[in-house]
Design a protein around this motif. Structure first.
Motif, short mmCIF file in Angstrom:
data_model
loop_
_atom_site.label_atom_id
_atom_site.label_comp_id
_atom_site.label_asym_id
_atom_site.label_seq_id
_atom_site.Cartn_x
_atom_site.Cartn_y
_atom_site.Cartn_z
N SER A 1 0.76 -1.21 -0.05
CA SER A 1 0.05 0.04 0.15
C SER A 1 0.84 1.28 -0.09
O SER A 1 1.98 1.26 0.39
N ALA A 2 0.20 2.20 -0.73
CA ALA A 2 0.95 3.79 -0.64
C ALA A 2 1.37 4.12 0.55
O ALA A 2 2.51 4.81 0.88
N SER A 3 0.68 3.83 1.72
CA SER A 3 0.74 4.42 3.01
C SER A 3 1.83 3.66 4.04
O SER A 3 2.24 3.92 4.91
N ALA A 4 2.07 2.45 3.30
CA ALA A 4 3.42 1.46 3.92
C ALA A 4 4.50 1.92 4.04
O ALA A 4 5.47 1.68 4.73
N ARG A 5 4.93 2.69 3.09
CA ARG A 5 6.33 3.29 2.73
C ARG A 5 6.31 4.39 1.95
O ARG A 5 5.42 4.95 1.35
N PRO A 6 7.63 5.06 2.05
CA PRO A 6 7.60 6.31 1.30
C PRO A 6 7.54 6.14 -0.41
O PRO A 6 7.65 4.88 -0.65
N PRO A 7 7.40 7.04 -1.17
CA PRO A 7 7.22 6.80 -2.65
C PRO A 7 8.46 5.96 -3.21
O PRO A 7 9.59 6.43 -2.83
N PHE A 8 8.35 5.32 -4.10
CA PHE A 8 9.48 4.70 -4.56
C PHE A 8 9.92 5.32 -5.84
O PHE A 8 8.88 5.75 -6.62
N VAL A 9 11.01 5.02 -6.39
CA VAL A 9 11.61 5.84 -7.54
C VAL A 9 12.21 4.60 -8.41
O VAL A 9 13.28 4.21 -8.14
N TRP A 10 11.57 4.41 -9.61
CA TRP A 10 12.27 3.35 -10.57
C TRP A 10 13.27 4.19 -11.30
O TRP A 10 12.89 5.20 -12.09
N ARG A 11 14.65 3.66 -11.47
CA ARG A 11 15.69 4.41 -12.33
C ARG A 11 15.91 3.52 -13.45
O ARG A 11 16.63 2.60 -13.30
N LEU A 12 15.60 4.04 -14.71
CA LEU A 12 15.91 3.45 -16.04
C LEU A 12 16.85 4.08 -16.99
O LEU A 12 17.10 5.29 -16.69
N GLY A 13 17.41 3.42 -17.94
CA GLY A 13 18.18 4.15 -18.85
C GLY A 13 17.51 4.88 -19.90
O GLY A 13 16.49 5.54 -19.69
N GLU A 14 17.90 4.51 -21.12
CA GLU A 14 17.15 5.03 -22.39
C GLU A 14 15.77 4.29 -22.43
O GLU A 14 15.79 2.95 -22.41
N VAL A 15 14.82 5.06 -22.58
CA VAL A 15 13.36 4.20 -22.83
C VAL A 15 12.60 4.89 -24.07
O VAL A 15 12.95 6.15 -24.35
N VAL A 16 11.69 4.29 -24.66
CA VAL A 16 11.00 5.03 -25.70
C VAL A 16 10.22 6.06 -25.23
O VAL A 16 10.09 7.31 -25.58
N SER A 17 9.37 5.77 -23.91
CA SER A 17 8.67 7.01 -23.05
C SER A 17 8.60 6.62 -21.85
O SER A 17 8.13 5.67 -21.46
N SER A 18 8.70 7.54 -20.88
CA SER A 18 8.71 7.50 -19.46
C SER A 18 7.32 6.99 -19.24
O SER A 18 6.99 6.07 -18.29
N LEU A 19 6.26 7.50 -19.71
CA LEU A 19 4.96 7.40 -19.45
C LEU A 19 4.43 5.97 -19.79
O LEU A 19 3.76 5.22 -19.20
N ASP A 20 4.93 5.36 -21.29
CA ASP A 20 4.66 4.21 -21.62
C ASP A 20 5.28 2.98 -20.62
O ASP A 20 4.80 2.15 -20.38
#
Length: 269
Positions: free
Chosen positions: A13-32
C-alpha cells in the motif's frame, strides 16, 4: 524491463512506505514504461519512474519532446481521487511541482495550465518544466519533464510557442544554490510533492489559493487561443475546477483549455 535502483513489492500500500523511484536508462517514453509497471502491480500511487533519456517522449497534443541525457524525464502515479479526478488535475500537479522546485531554491512560477517558468535574461519568463497527464484503465500518471542541464534552443521550438526555454543550470548562480544530479533532484522533488499533497493541498480551497499566488501574468492582459476559440482579457485567477478566469469586456469568463500568452500591449508595457 529492469530497474537499476529501486523495485516495489506487488500489493504494497502507498501508506506503508515512502514513494519509490524506479530508475531506468534509455526508454521509448517514461509514460509508456510506467504504465507497463503499473499494470504489473509494480507502481502504486506516488511511485514514479525516472528515465535517463527518451527516444519518443511526448508533450501536449502528442508533440515530440526532445529528451537528451541530463534532464528529468519522469512519470508519477497519482491518486484517481478529487481533485485529481477532474479538470483541476493539471494546475494542481503544476502547483505541486512548482512548490517542490521552490523548496530546492528555484523561484518558478506556474504558467497555466501545466508549464513552469523561471525569470531569466532580464526578467523574461522561460519554460523550465512541463507536465502531461494521461489516464488508462483507471491508472492516472503525470509525465514530468524538467530542463535540469539542457534546454532546447529557440530554433527548435514551435513558431507559435509563447515562451523560450531555459534550464535550471542556467539559473543556478544564486549564493548557496547548487544543482544536484537529475536523479537526486527528482527523488527530492517527489518527497516534497507527496508531503505537500498529504498536508492539505488536496483540498480545493488550499491548492487554488497557493496556485494563484504563483500564477504567471496574474492581473495582466493576456490572449488565450485554442483550436476552437480565442479570447483577450485580464487574467483574474483560477476556478476551483482548474479553469482560467479572465475578465473579458467586463464579464468574468472561465476557460478550461488553451495556449496562453501576453497581449502585445502588455509586453510593451
Amino acid at each position: 524491463m529492469s530497474s537499476v535502483c529501486h523495485s516495489s513489492r506487488q500489493g504494497e500500500s502507498a501508506s506503508a512506505r515512502p514513494p519509490f523511484v524506479w530508475r531506468l536508462g534509455e526508454v521509448v517514453s517514461s509514460l509508456d514504461a510506467a504504465f507497463l509497471l503499473a499494470l504489473r502491480g509494480r507502481l502504486i500511487v506516488w511511485d514514479s519512474l525516472l528515465a535517463a533519456s527518451q527516444t519518443a517522449g511526448r508533450g501536449q497534443l502528442r508533440r515530440r519532446w526532445a529528451s537528451p541525457p541530463g534532464n528529468i524525464y519522469a512519470a508519477l502515479r497519482l491518486p484517481p481521487a478529487p481533485p485529481f479526478d477532474g479538470t483541476a488535475a493539471s494546475p494542481l500537479m503544476g502547483l505541486l511541482l512548482a512548490l517542490a522546485l521552490r523548496e530546492e531554491g528555484w523561484p518558478v512560477e506556474l504558467k497555466w495550465p501545466n508549464d513552469l517558468v523561471l525569470r531569466v535574461m532580464g526578467g523574461m519568463p522561460r519554460k523550465v518544466a512541463g507536465i502531461l497527464l494521461e489516464e488508462r484503465g483507471g491508472i492516472l500518471l503525470a509525465g514530468i519533464g524538467v530542463n535540469v542541464n539542457n534546454a532546447p534552443p529557440a530554433t527548435a521550438l514551435r513558431k507559435e510557442s509563447a515562451l523560450e526555454a531555459a534550464s535550471l543550470a542556467q539559473t543556478a548562480s544564486a549564493p548557496g544554490l547548487t544543482l544536484p544530479p537529475a536523479e537526486l533532484l527528482w527523488e527530492r522533488l517527489v518527497k516534497h510533492m507527496h508531503s505537500s499533497y498529504t498536508n492539505g493541498l488536496s483540498q480545493p480551497g488550499q491548492w487554488k489559493t497557493h496556485a494563484e499566488q504563483l500564477l504567471l501574468w496574474r492581473g495582466r492582459e493576456v490572449e488565450l487561443h485554442d483550436e476552437r476559440q480565442s479570447a483577450h482579457g485580464r487574467l483574474v485567477g483560477l476556478s476551483t475546477t482548474g479553469g482560467l478566469c479572465l475578465r473579458v469586456n467586463g464579464k468574468l469568463e472561465e476557460f478550461l483549455s488553451g495556449s496562453l500568452r501576453l497581449t502585445e500591449a502588455s509586453v510593451k508595457g
